[in-house]
Structure formats: structure tokens, C-alpha cells
Design an enzyme around this catalytic site. Structure first.
Site, PDB file in Angstrom:
ATOM      1  N   HIS A   1       8.885  -2.060  15.245  1.00 51.87           N
ATOM      2  CA  HIS A   1       7.608  -1.694  15.879  1.00 51.87           C
ATOM      3  C   HIS A   1       7.822  -0.599  16.910  1.00 51.87           C
ATOM      4  CE1 HIS A   1       7.211  -5.847  14.466  1.00 51.87           C
ATOM      5  NE2 HIS A   1       5.947  -5.582  14.277  1.00 51.87           N
TER       6      HIS A   1
ATOM      7  N   GLN B   1      -0.661   0.261  10.365  1.00 52.89           N
ATOM      8  CA  GLN B   1      -0.654  -0.514  11.612  1.00 52.89           C
ATOM      9  C   GLN B   1       0.462  -0.128  12.581  1.00 52.89           C
ATOM     10  OE1 GLN B   1      -0.364  -5.037  11.526  1.00 52.89           O
ATOM     11  NE2 GLN B   1      -2.554  -4.641  11.716  1.00 52.89           N
ATOM     12  N   PHE B   2       1.651   0.099  12.052  1.00 52.31           N
ATOM     13  CA  PHE B   2       2.769   0.635  12.835  1.00 52.31           C
ATOM     14  C   PHE B   2       3.458   1.685  11.964  1.00 52.31           C
ATOM     15  CE2 PHE B   2       2.100  -3.372  14.938  1.00 52.31           C
ATOM     16  CZ  PHE B   2       2.438  -3.154  16.266  1.00 52.31           C
ATOM     17  N   ALA B   3       3.924   2.759  12.573  1.00 50.21           N
ATOM     18  CA  ALA B   3       4.598   3.806  11.796  1.00 50.21           C
ATOM     19  C   ALA B   3       5.787   3.226  11.039  1.00 50.21           C
ATOM     20  CB  ALA B   3       5.048   4.947  12.704  1.00 50.21           C
ATOM     21  N   ASP B   4       6.380   2.176  11.594  1.00 52.39           N
ATOM     22  CA  ASP B   4       7.522   1.503  10.960  1.00 52.39           C
ATOM     23  C   ASP B   4       7.140   0.890   9.608  1.00 52.39           C
ATOM     24  OD1 ASP B   4       9.147   0.793  13.897  1.00 52.39           O
ATOM     25  OD2 ASP B   4       6.993   1.108  13.880  1.00 52.39           O
TER      26      ASP B   4
ATOM     27  N   SER C   1      -0.756  -3.697   2.380  1.00 53.27           N
ATOM     28  CA  SER C   1      -0.260  -2.929   1.247  1.00 53.27           C
ATOM     29  C   SER C   1      -0.359  -1.446   1.585  1.00 53.27           C
ATOM     30  CB  SER C   1      -1.121  -3.267   0.011  1.00 53.27           C
ATOM     31  OG  SER C   1      -0.761  -2.471  -1.076  1.00 53.27           O
ATOM     32  N   GLU C   2       0.653  -0.949   2.288  1.00 50.76           N
ATOM     33  CA  GLU C   2       0.598   0.462   2.698  1.00 50.76           C
ATOM     34  C   GLU C   2       0.595   1.379   1.482  1.00 50.76           C
ATOM     35  OE1 GLU C   2       2.769  -1.762   3.900  1.00 50.76           O
ATOM     36  OE2 GLU C   2       1.888  -2.116   5.876  1.00 50.76           O
TER      37      GLU C   2
END
Lengths: 416, 337
Positions: free
Chosen positions: B129, B82-85, B59-60
Site C-alpha cells: 500500500h 484502489q492502491f497503485a500497488d 478485478s483490476e
């Protein structure tokens, strides 16, 4: 897989668009509301498991009955002195709203939002919380500030965006912010404050503090992801927070069915997250106070968060920018079955023999007078309408802690 | 002094700050017990306990929102996306809340938050990713944007970011977590241990935000780059024989304009290299600034070597990635006039 032949006899699919029961020109219709009797809802122990109180998410916690008597297990048994003080605060909120609404109409500022009909919610919750608990409000909880004794003139300075505006003319009117009074800066992006309140509460628990947090959103905003982030994180980390959904039936022009309120209650959203979920008569000061105090006690006992749906009705427009008669019957507010919170408190005090019409009238006058005096002081500081705003030099401050070179250069370019 | 990969250097920065300041805590998806999918928070939960380094729901938006609330309380959260995406569900909380809270509360509430997030391609991550979304953050008033390119800088910049009182978006070039990358994907990876930039002090030190570094001195043309592309640009200079001065920006906002201007005034030429798509990429801002500040020193048009304006395609990774051949072509073009 069924064959095309078998499907032929079925009706075609149809898309449902929810509609309110009445629109302008219709007779207001609240016949579908199920309103349990005051005193009927049980009051569980704060340590009870959320599973044991699921019915409270579909019920309605009410204390004041139709005769103004306090009944049932949720009666907080407040003394008459406290009740009178609370009534005075609600009267002050209403007088403040009326004065500021007129100020906007007079061109002294750009915008205003009243909380008419919802005064009991913020005032009762301010009473039930400790003074140092942290509030993450939406835009209709001015009662929190007024009940906590924040100077009316500072609220007005903010509304007028004048030189004394505590937030330096940077925010839309009513988007107050005061750390000293435990009131987080209001955001125009709805719902963002809800999971922030959870984060603040997590921090308080992390530090072994004894303060709790409370957040407020409306029925419409429960459709935002932020509502669900808040419920999820509050549940996962057992955060000491009270999550309040003020269901005032209307999100600007959209009735609460557009947010999904017809299929289930907003309180019931909390059950899936394992949160105690209470549905409360928001126009009943005593019920709001009692439910909030219960949730606060629970949070302070390290038992985690509570979701509270405060069932109410937005008696006026969303803001100064809309005309509610364009989307609902003009007399709908008068027909709201749960009445007016100030009238109900007045009736209660009178039933107790602690109040009368003369005192009520005097209290109303006193509230109006207090607002008038504050407004005289605030308008002397200037108003947006007159163009008496803070120094434009301050526009480039507080973007960062220190002003970086590119902002310094832009300020020079503007010649200030 | 120890030899560290960029991952170990970032881990060391978090270790140092968790030890020094009780208000620092770190959380994110898989960041707790497991230590993060790239191992940056490895061992920190064991060392500091589960309330200092913990797992979050996927949950960003919730991660960013709770960090804002913690910042308002007075903590200094370091969160891992976790990943900028994956950052977009948290974008509202970053842009409308973390970035604006100091301004809209006239300094009463602040968001001293560090958002760590691995970015960039070159690992066959496909379009979800591999992205480089830095310009979505450099455009936002109230945010600082930092991108290291070496283990030494990664640790020093991360400590600066955590100690900074404003929100910092800290992009980690994941392709160079374990070793620098020349862009020649067909050649074996050189581990960081073979490079001087992997010599990292074990204790506390800082690399200041807002200061660029000259990654390669040169006289012919200035290359403005950051993250993985610093290494690709250096390799291009060596292979082409063009004496390029490669500037590693390190911080995009606030930008070290003085170092850029001094270099372009010396070389008279400028090529901007980034992996992100070209249109409205940070290179557009750099080109405008160089033009504004150095117009009368320029001998040639400012060039851009960037990713294409397409999603990051899985099978066409090396067609998308602006490798040495494209950078050399950009350098040659800048030298033509």
C-alpha cells in the site's frame, strides 16, 4: 493428524500432465468424443433462467444431420437464397486463405493465419448479428469481415503492409481494424478483447443504444484471466454481449486438455457465472447461426450475456510459422468426426435440391477469381517483400493525438 | 473559491466533469455507494445515479479492460485503482491495449481513459500500500503520467486528464491527501486549509498537462520532484539554508523539458528526488535528459535522492522514505564543488 505409520501404505503423489490421445505416427483417435444426434438439444425460451438450460453446456447443439437435413428445434429455417449466399462467403474465405498463405510462402509478407475448417463460425455469426453490432475478434475470424463485405483488397493491403494499409504498416499481418465495419483492432495479446467486448456492451447499455457486442477467443485463451474478467463483468452488469469460445482443439501445439478441456467443457465455465452457456457444433452453419441469433435476441431484450463454445477443429497449422505434423497425426484433420463446414453446407443445399456439383464448382471458381483480382490490385500497391511500405514519417504519428516534443525530436533524429 | 483538501479537490473535479459530459462515468472497487476508501468519489453516486458512479468487482484487469471497451464505444471512463500497488493485474490492458489502441488502429479507436490511483508511502501501508510505480508507466509509449502535489493542481490536472483524448495514469500522493508533508513524521500534520494551494475554484478550470510549476524559486541548485517529495524538498531547502529552486514536474510524460533546462542553466546544479526505488526510476531518465540538455552548464554531478531498491518495509518506513535529512545531504553534496 495422521501418524507417519498410517501414511506408509499409501502410494506416493504423482503429477499428472495431460496428453492428447494421438501424436505423430499414431492413428487419430476421436473415440472419446460424445456426439449427440442433430436435433436432440432442446431450445429454451430466451427469457428462461440459465439454471434451466445448464445441460446445454455439456450437450452439443446440432442442426444438420448426417444426410444434410436440417432437424430439430434449433433449425433457423433460413431461405435457400441466404444459404447459397452464406456458402459463397465460406468459399470466399477459403479461397482468400489459400491465396494469402501462398503469398506468405512467396515472400510477399511475413506471416499469415488460415481459418480452414472454421469458416462456418465467423460467417454464420456475421449473418446472425446485426451489421452495426460490434465485434471484438481474435485472429481467426476473417469470415466476419468477408461476410460484412469489407473489401478484400483492404485486407490484403494490411497483410502486405503496403502504402494503402489501413493501419499504416504498424500491425502484424491479419491484425485488421475497421471501425466502419464494426471490427475492433485485433491484439496479439490473447484474450484482452474478451472483457473489452463486455465494456463496449456496458457502454451501449449505459447509453440506451440497441447495439450489442460480441467477443471471440480460443479454447487455449480461456486459461487467461481476461476470460474470467469477461464472464464476471458480463454477469454482474448483465452486459448485452455474446462471449464466443472457439474450441478448435489446438492452441499452437497444445491440445485443449492443457487449457483444462478434459475435466469439463469450456461452455460449462459460464455456469458458475450464471450465464446461459451453449455448446454448439461449430462446423454446422445452421447450428452456429441459430445459437448466435438466440443469444443476440436475448442480449437485445436486456437479458444479458451468453457464453457459446463453438466446437470445431483447426484443420491446418496455427499460422505460417508452425508445422502441425510435428505435434499431431498428419491425417487427424481428415478424421475429425464433425466434418468440414463447407462440405456440410453443400450437402444440405443439395439435399434441399437447391444446389449441384456444377454450381458448386462454378462458385469455387468465382471465389478464386474474385480473390485473384483483389490480389492483383493489392500487389500493385506494393508488398512488404518488395519493401514498398508506408512512409516512415508516419511511424511517429498516432502514438498520442498530438505528437509530443520528445517524439518530434526522435523523428528529426531519424532524419524524416 | 473554496478551501479544499486534495480529496475534496479531486471529488470536485469528478463532480464538474460528470455534470458537464454525459460520456464521463467513474467506477472502481468501493467507488460507488461508499465513495471510495479515500472518499474521492464520495456523494457522486447519490448525485448522478448508479450508472454514472458504481462499484466494480475486485478485478483490476476487468476494470481496465471494460474501460478500454467503453473508450472504444466513445465514453470517457475514469477508473479508480484502489492502491497503485494493485494496478499490476490491469497492466496488460493498460500497456498493450489502452496505450496502443490509437496507434495500432491508425487513430480509428482511442482510449480516452483516466486511471486514478493513490500511490506512495508515509502512511504505514507496508509493501502493498506504499509503492510508487510511475516509471513502469512513463516507459510506455502512448501513456501520459500525471502526479499533482496540491489541491489546486489536483483538480485542474484531473479535469485536463479527463478531457484528454489519450490514456492518462493519474497518481495521487495519498500521504498529502489531507495536508502537505515536510517529511518530519514526528511533527503534527498541517491541514491543507492553512495553505494557499487549498484555495480551489468550485467550477471548471484546467491545469495543462505537460507543464511543470516552480514550487520554490531559488538560485543555488535545481531540485526536480513531484507529488509528496515536492513538499519534502521545499522543507529541506528551508532547513538547510541552501537556496534551492524546487520544480514540481506535475506531468512526467510529456515532460516540461523547457522549465527544467531553464532552471538548471540558471543554477548549474541538479538534484532529483523521488520516493520510488532508485534503479531505473524516473530519476534516471531525468538525469539523462539534464545531462543531454545542460552538460556545459553543470557545475557538479547530478544527484539522486530516492527510495532504496528494496520492497517498501513496514517497520522501516522512515528508513526507506527519503526524508528531509537525506534530501539535505543530497543538496549539500551538490553544493560541494
Amino acid at each position: 493428524m495422521s501418524s507417519p505409520e498410517l501414511k506408509k501404505n499409501r502410494p506416493s503423489l504423482s503429477l499428472r500432465i495431460p496428453q492428447p490421445k494421438s501424436r505423430p505416427g499414431d492413428t487419430p483417435d476421436f473415440s472419446n468424443l460424445i456426439i449427440p444426434d442433430a436435433g436432440a438439444a432442446p431450445r429454451p425460451d430466451i427469457a428462461a433462467h440459465p439454471r434451466e438450460m445448464m445441460n446445454l453446456a455439456w450437450s452439443l447443439i446440432r442442426v444438420l444431420d448426417s444426410k444434410g437435413r436440417a432437424v430439430g428445434p434449433w433449425d433457423p429455417r433460413l431461405n435457400p437464397e441466404t444459404l447459397r449466399r452464406a456458402l459463397n462467403h465460406m468459399l470466399l474465405v477459403r479461397a482468400f486463405d489459400d491465396r494469402m498463405y501462398r503469398a506468405q510462402r512467396q515472400g510477399k509478407t511475413s506471416f499469415y493465419m488460415k481459418c480452414t475448417g472454421e469458416e462456418a463460425i465467423a460467417v454464420a455469426q456475421a449473418y446472425a448479428l446485426d451489421r452495426n453490432d460490434m465485434c471484438f475478434p481474435s485472429y481467426r475470424q476473417q469470415g466476419l469481415l468477408i461476410a460484412r463485405g469489407y473489401p478484400l483488397v483492404d485486407m490484403m493491403n494490411q497483410i502486405y503492409s503496403n502504402a494503402q494499409d489501413p493501419v499504416k504498416g504498424r500491425q502484424l499481418p491479419i491484425m485488421y481494424s475497421t471501425k466502419e465495419y464494426g471490427f475492433f483492432s485485433i491484439s496479439g495479446n490473447l484474450g484482452t478483447q474478451f472483457p473489452q467486448a463486455v465494456g463496449w456492451a456496458m457502454a451501449s447499455a449505459y447509453k440506451g443504444d440497441d447495439r450489442i457486442a460480441a467477443g471471440w477467443i480460443g479454447d487455449g485463451t480461456t486459461a487467461e484471466g481476461d476470460f474470467h474478467y469477461a464472464c464476471n463483468f458480463a454477469s454482474v452488469y448483465r452486459a448485452p454481449v455474446i462471449l464466443n469460445v472457439v474450441n478448435n482443439q489446438w492452441a499452437i501445439s497444445s491440445f485443449q486438455g492443457i487449457a483444462g478441456g478434459e475435466e469439463s467443457t469450456f461452455a460449462a465455465r459460464g455456469i458458475g457465472y450464471g450465464l446461459p452457456s451453449l455448446r454448439v457444433d461449430g462446423n454446422d452453419f445452421l447450428a452456429v447461426y441459430a445459437a448466435t441469433a438466440w443469444a443476440a435476441e436475448r442480449a437485445r431484450a436486456n437479458l444479458g450475456a451468453t457464453l457459446i463454445e463453438l466446437y470445431s477443429y483447426r484443420a491446418e497449422g496455427h499460422s505460417t510459422s508452425d508445422d502441425p505434423a510435428r505435434y499431431r497425426p498428419a491425417d487427424e484433420p481428415r478424421c475429425w468426426p464433425l466434418g468440414d463446414p463447407i462440405e456440410r453446407m453443400k450437402q444440405h443445399l443439395m439435399a434441399l435440391g437447391e444446389w449441384d456439383e456444377a454450381r458448386h464448382e462454378a462458385a469455387q471458381k468465382e471465389a478464386v477469381e474474385q480473390v485473384r483480382a483483389a490480389n492483383a490490385e493489392a500487389t500493385a500497391n506494393g508488398t512488404l517483400g518488395e519493401g514498398k511500405i508506408p512512409s516512415v514519417k508516419t511511424m511517429f504519428e498516432d502514438v498520442y493525438k498530438d505528437v509530443p516534443w520528445h517524439l518530434r525530436r526522435q523523428r528529426q533524429q531519424m532524419g524524416v | 473559491m473554496a478551501t479544499m483538501t486534495m480529496i475534496q479537490a479531486l471529488n470536485s473535479a469528478l463532480d464538474v466533469m460528470l455534470a458537464r459530459d454525459e460520456n464521463v462515468l467513474t467506477f472502481g472497487e468501493d467507488a460507488g455507494y461508499f465513495g471510495g476508501v479515500f472518499r474521492v468519489t464520495d456523494g457522486l453516486q447519490k448525485k448522478y445515479g448508479p450508472t454514472r458512479c458504481f462499484d466494480s468487482p475486485i478485478s483490476e484487469g476487468g476494470i481496465m479492460a471494460t474501460a478500454v471497451g467503453m473508450g472504444a464505444y466513445g465514453l470517457r471512463p475514469v477508473v479508480e485503482i484502489q492502491f497503485a500497488d494493485y494496478i499490476y493485474p490491469g497492466y496488460d490492458q493498460i500497456v498493450s491495449e489502452a496505450a496502443k489502441i490509437r496507434y495500432r488502429s491508425a487513430g480509428e479507436f482511442t482510449a480516452p481513459i483516466t486511471v486514478r490511483t493513490p500511490y506512495g508511502g508515509g502512511i504505514f501501508g507496508g509493501q502493498t500500500h506504499s509503492q510508487s510505480p510511475e516509471s513502469l508507466f512513463t516507459h510506455i509509449a502512448g501513456l501520459k503520467t500525471v502526479i499533482p502535489s496540491t489541491p489546486y493542481d489536483a483538480k485542474g490536472l484531473l479535469i485536463s486528464a479527463i478531457e484528454d483524448d489519450d490514456p492518462v495514469i493519474f497518481f495521487e500522493p495519498k500521504r498529502i491527501y489531507n495536508g502537505p508533508f515536510s517529511g518530519h513524521h514526528d511533527q503534527p500534520v498541517q491541514p491543507w486549509s492553512k495553505f494557499a494551494e487549498a484555495d480551489v475554484p468550485e467550477g471548471h478550470y484546467t491545469v495543462p498537462l505537460g507543464k511543470a510549476a516552480i514550487a520554490r524559486e531559488g538560485n543555488d541548485v535545481t531540485v526536480l520532484a513531484y507529488g509528496t517529495m515536492v513538499h519534502v524538498s521545499k522543507a529541506a531547502a528551508e532547513e538547510s539554508g541552501i537556496d534551492a529552486e524546487v520544480i514540481d514536474l506535475r506531468t512526467l510524460v510529456p515532460l516540461d523539458i523547457e522549465t527544467i533546462v531553464a532552471s538548471v542553466e540558471k543554477t548549474g546544479r541538479c538534484v532529483i528526488v523521488h520516493e520510488a526505488p532508485r534503479t531505473s526510476g524516473f530519476g534516471a531518465e531525468l538525469a539523462a535528459l539534464v545531462q543531454e540538455h545542460c552538460f556545459f552548464h553543470l557545475e557538479a554531478p547530478i544527484g539522486r535522492v530516492t527510495g532504496w531498491d528494496t520492497p517498501y518495509p513496514h517497520a522501516f518506513e522512515w528508513h526507506y522514505f527519503p526524508g528531509p535529512a537525506r534530501v539535505i545531504e543530497g543538496l549539500r553534496k551538490a553544493m560541494e564543488r
